[in-house]
Design an enzyme around this catalytic site. Structure first.
Site, PDB file in Angstrom:
ATOM      1  N   LYS A  71      46.156  36.067  63.057  1.00  0.00           N
ATOM      2  CA  LYS A  71      45.598  36.443  64.356  1.00  0.00           C
ATOM      3  C   LYS A  71      44.832  37.755  64.229  1.00  0.00           C
ATOM      4  O   LYS A  71      43.756  37.921  64.787  1.00  0.00           O
ATOM      5  CB  LYS A  71      46.718  36.577  65.387  1.00  0.00           C
ATOM      6  CG  LYS A  71      47.452  35.259  65.611  1.00  0.00           C
ATOM      7  CD  LYS A  71      47.783  35.019  67.049  1.00  0.00           C
ATOM      8  CE  LYS A  71      48.112  33.560  67.306  1.00  0.00           C
ATOM      9  NZ  LYS A  71      49.148  33.032  66.384  1.00  0.00           N
ATOM     10  N   ARG A 185      42.116  44.308  38.211  1.00  0.00           N
ATOM     11  CA  ARG A 185      42.975  45.283  37.514  1.00  0.00           C
ATOM     12  C   ARG A 185      44.328  45.414  38.217  1.00  0.00           C
ATOM     13  O   ARG A 185      45.328  45.768  37.592  1.00  0.00           O
ATOM     14  CB  ARG A 185      42.268  46.634  37.420  1.00  0.00           C
ATOM     15  CG  ARG A 185      42.973  47.617  36.506  1.00  0.00           C
ATOM     16  CD  ARG A 185      42.061  48.723  36.014  1.00  0.00           C
ATOM     17  NE  ARG A 185      42.773  49.682  35.184  1.00  0.00           N
ATOM     18  CZ  ARG A 185      43.178  50.889  35.603  1.00  0.00           C
ATOM     19  NH1 ARG A 185      42.889  51.299  36.835  1.00  0.00           N
ATOM     20  NH2 ARG A 185      43.849  51.686  34.791  1.00  0.00           N
ATOM     21  N   ARG A 186      44.350  45.104  39.499  1.00  0.00           N
ATOM     22  CA  ARG A 186      45.621  45.124  40.219  1.00  0.00           C
ATOM     23  C   ARG A 186      46.430  43.851  39.976  1.00  0.00           C
ATOM     24  O   ARG A 186      47.449  43.624  40.609  1.00  0.00           O
ATOM     25  CB  ARG A 186      45.388  45.307  41.729  1.00  0.00           C
ATOM     26  CG  ARG A 186      44.680  46.595  42.102  1.00  0.00           C
ATOM     27  CD  ARG A 186      44.841  46.934  43.577  1.00  0.00           C
ATOM     28  NE  ARG A 186      44.497  45.837  44.460  1.00  0.00           N
ATOM     29  CZ  ARG A 186      43.285  45.562  44.899  1.00  0.00           C
ATOM     30  NH1 ARG A 186      42.265  46.325  44.545  1.00  0.00           N
ATOM     31  NH2 ARG A 186      43.075  44.549  45.709  1.00  0.00           N
ATOM     32  N   ASP A 193      35.226  39.528  44.096  1.00  0.00           N
ATOM     33  CA  ASP A 193      34.055  39.782  43.274  1.00  0.00           C
ATOM     34  C   ASP A 193      34.529  40.378  41.951  1.00  0.00           C
ATOM     35  O   ASP A 193      35.727  40.497  41.726  1.00  0.00           O
ATOM     36  CB  ASP A 193      33.070  40.718  43.988  1.00  0.00           C
ATOM     37  CG  ASP A 193      33.627  42.118  44.161  1.00  0.00           C
ATOM     38  OD1 ASP A 193      34.810  42.348  43.824  1.00  0.00           O
ATOM     39  OD2 ASP A 193      32.888  42.996  44.625  1.00  0.00           O
ATOM     40  N   ASP A 195      34.269  43.724  39.604  1.00  0.00           N
ATOM     41  CA  ASP A 195      33.869  45.132  39.597  1.00  0.00           C
ATOM     42  C   ASP A 195      34.041  45.690  38.189  1.00  0.00           C
ATOM     43  O   ASP A 195      35.171  45.795  37.710  1.00  0.00           O
ATOM     44  CB  ASP A 195      34.756  45.936  40.560  1.00  0.00           C
ATOM     45  CG  ASP A 195      34.770  45.334  41.965  1.00  0.00           C
ATOM     46  OD1 ASP A 195      33.740  45.395  42.634  1.00  0.00           O
ATOM     47  OD2 ASP A 195      35.821  44.783  42.370  1.00  0.00           O
ATOM     48  N   ASP A 253      29.583  43.545  40.394  1.00  0.00           N
ATOM     49  CA  ASP A 253      29.164  44.946  40.558  1.00  0.00           C
ATOM     50  C   ASP A 253      29.363  45.711  39.256  1.00  0.00           C
ATOM     51  O   ASP A 253      30.402  45.558  38.601  1.00  0.00           O
ATOM     52  CB  ASP A 253      30.023  45.648  41.634  1.00  0.00           C
ATOM     53  CG  ASP A 253      29.769  45.110  43.039  1.00  0.00           C
ATOM     54  OD1 ASP A 253      28.676  44.574  43.276  1.00  0.00           O
ATOM     55  OD2 ASP A 253      30.669  45.244  43.879  1.00  0.00           O
ATOM     56  N   ASN A 276      43.870  53.693  48.272  1.00  0.00           N
ATOM     57  CA  ASN A 276      42.959  54.840  48.193  1.00  0.00           C
ATOM     58  C   ASN A 276      43.074  55.720  49.430  1.00  0.00           C
ATOM     59  O   ASN A 276      43.102  56.934  49.334  1.00  0.00           O
ATOM     60  CB  ASN A 276      41.507  54.374  48.054  1.00  0.00           C
ATOM     61  CG  ASN A 276      41.217  53.833  46.667  1.00  0.00           C
ATOM     62  OD1 ASN A 276      42.039  53.961  45.761  1.00  0.00           O
ATOM     63  ND2 ASN A 276      40.054  53.232  46.505  1.00  0.00           N
TER      64      ASN A 276
HETATM   65  N1  DCP Z   1      36.872  50.646  47.804  1.00  0.00           N
HETATM   66  C1  DCP Z   1      37.389  51.522  48.748  1.00  0.00           C
HETATM   67  N2  DCP Z   1      36.904  51.511  50.023  1.00  0.00           N
HETATM   68  C2  DCP Z   1      35.944  50.636  50.379  1.00  0.00           C
HETATM   69  C3  DCP Z   1      35.411  49.741  49.441  1.00  0.00           C
HETATM   70  C4  DCP Z   1      35.905  49.767  48.159  1.00  0.00           C
HETATM   71  O1  DCP Z   1      38.266  52.322  48.429  1.00  0.00           O
HETATM   72  N3  DCP Z   1      35.491  50.633  51.624  1.00  0.00           N
HETATM   73  C5  DCP Z   1      37.419  50.652  46.448  1.00  0.00           C
HETATM   74  C6  DCP Z   1      38.781  50.027  46.427  1.00  0.00           C
HETATM   75  C7  DCP Z   1      38.519  48.635  46.024  1.00  0.00           C
HETATM   76  C8  DCP Z   1      37.384  48.806  45.042  1.00  0.00           C
HETATM   77  O2  DCP Z   1      36.601  49.871  45.585  1.00  0.00           O
HETATM   78  O3  DCP Z   1      39.655  48.050  45.425  1.00  0.00           O
HETATM   79  C9  DCP Z   1      36.556  47.573  44.835  1.00  0.00           C
HETATM   80  O4  DCP Z   1      36.046  47.094  46.057  1.00  0.00           O
HETATM   81  P1  DCP Z   1      36.056  45.563  46.424  1.00  0.00           P
HETATM   82  O5  DCP Z   1      35.408  45.451  47.761  1.00  0.00           O
HETATM   83  O6  DCP Z   1      35.463  44.771  45.322  1.00  0.00           O
HETATM   84  O7  DCP Z   1      37.602  45.224  46.650  1.00  0.00           O
HETATM   85  P2  DCP Z   1      38.705  44.574  45.711  1.00  0.00           P
HETATM   86  O8  DCP Z   1      38.192  44.386  44.329  1.00  0.00           O
HETATM   87  O9  DCP Z   1      39.931  45.386  45.873  1.00  0.00           O
HETATM   88  O10 DCP Z   1      38.998  43.172  46.380  1.00  0.00           O
HETATM   89  P3  DCP Z   1      38.200  41.789  46.199  1.00  0.00           P
HETATM   90  O11 DCP Z   1      39.097  40.877  45.415  1.00  0.00           O
HETATM   91  O12 DCP Z   1      37.987  41.276  47.582  1.00  0.00           O
HETATM   92  O13 DCP Z   1      36.912  42.086  45.491  1.00  0.00           O
HETATM   93 MG    MG Z   2      36.400  43.444  43.975  1.00  0.00          MG
HETATM   94 MN    MN Z   3      33.185  44.953  44.525  1.00  0.00          MN
END
Ligand code: DCP
Ligand code: MG
Ligand code: MN
Length: 338
Positions: A71, A185-186, A193, A195, A253, A276
């Protein structure tokens, strides 16, 4: 920025108001269990000291189940709840849902499109052919790969793509270090995507490294489209890749990082964004300012950047050192996935 107050601010009114209506509804339905679930979720959200902007932030919050999570996701995406407004068939919700899934389209953009009478991706494309410069590069790419971008990338596929990219980067310069960050990496089983961060193992990264890498990967057939201008010598690249003809188009990226900033960038781009945010908050509370580039002592906080007095950047050789400088026990990347 630093002011303390005993007054509780609800940073999540945009969500709690709607959930409150569902709680009231459950009450009049005599559904005690559901009523309690809403009540608990509302209390969790009210107690947060930050505003929930994405579904990812909600997923692992203790006290919010997956049903309510869904929701909240809907509220964040559409700004409303179909169930609340009792408008299940409402055309606005359907249009918002479809349009907001375009990569690069935020809620404000979707609202603007809808106000112009655009209800679907097909109508948006139609409109854009008649109005030049109506869509950003990002949105055009988002539309072009609309279906593919709705799917997350399996970890195995990320590994194949990573290996191709790293190999190409080493062919340009043997001293390059490349690391896939973000959700990969997590330890996530799938990623939104890919990175990838780059730095140099012995100091200076080569001039023009990124544009050479992009060119090389384009020739190799991995990169299919660019969101950023591939020719300019920037330190960030955003594009679209495809491993082979049996796999989908994926967002990728690249970021080039100066060696001294590496641990800070590694930590930032590993995330999660929620992690973060809590790290920056902790740093702030302890008199530091933490960013994707560095950690500095903040000697005076100000409403604007120019009113702040900051110390010299505090060097760190690893993520472990950053945790330690902040007085925290180390958390491995998989422990930051919340
Ligand atoms: N990041 C952040 N704040 C944002 C965007 C990004 O701190 N507004 C940092 C934390 C994210 C990393 O950059 O983990 C990579 O951004 P992504 O949008 O690619 O996010 P993730 O990799 O964590 O998730 P996904 O699996 O959706 O790509
Ligand atoms: Mg990502
Ligand atoms: Mn990204």
């Amino acid at each position: 920025v630093c002011q303390r107050s005993n007054e509780k601010v609800n940073h999540n009114e945009h969500i709690t108001t709607l959930l409150q209506k569902l709680q009231t509804q459950s009450h009049s339905d005599g559904d005690r269990w559901r009523e309690f679930a809403y009540k608990k979720a509302i209390s969790v959200l009210k107690n947060l000291d930050y505003r929930i902007e994405s579904y990812k932030q909600v997923k692992n919050l203790y006290g919010i189940g997956s049903k309510i999570g869904e929701k909240i996701e809907e509220i964040l995406k559409t700004g409303s709840l179909r169930k609340v407004s009792n408008i299940t068939q409402d055309s606005q919700a359907i249009a918002y849902d479809e349009l907001s899934k375009i990569h690069g389209a935020g809620i404000e953009t979707v609202k603007k499109w809808y106000a112009l009478g655009i209800n679907s991706v097909a109508q948006l494309e139609q409109y854009a052919t008649q109005h030049t410069d109506f869509l950003t590069t990002n949105q055009k790419i988002g539309i072009k790969y609309y279906k593919d971008f709705q799917h997350r990338i399996p970890r195995d596929e990320v590994i194949f793509i990573r290996d191709i990219v790293i190999k190409a980067s080493l062919e340009i310069d043997k001293g390059i270090i490349g690391e896939v960050c973000g959700s990969f990496r997590r330890g996530r089983p799938d990623c939104g995507d890919i990175d990838i961060l780059f730095t140099h193992s012995r100091g200076e990264i080569l001039q023009g490294f990124l544009s050479r890498l992009v060119k090389k990967l384009e020739v190799a057939g991995l990169l299919k489209d660019h969101l950023t201008n591939a020719k300019t010598d920037s330190d960030k690249y955003m594009g679209v890749c495809q491993l082979n003809s049996d796999t989908l188009f994926r967002r990728i990226d690249f970021v080039v990082i100066p060696t001294i900033e590496w641990p800070f960038a590694l930590m930032y781009f590993t995330g999660s964004d929620h992690f973060n945010r809590s790290m920056r908050l902790w740093a702030h509370k302890n008199g530091f300012s933490l960013s994707e580039r560095h950690l500095v002592r903040c000697l005076r906080w100000g409403r604007t950047k120019d009113k702040e007095i900051k110390g010299d950047p505090i060097p760190a050789n690893s993520e472990e050192e950053i945790f330690s400088l902040l007085g925290l026990t180390y958390k491995s990347p998989i422990e930051r996935d919340q």
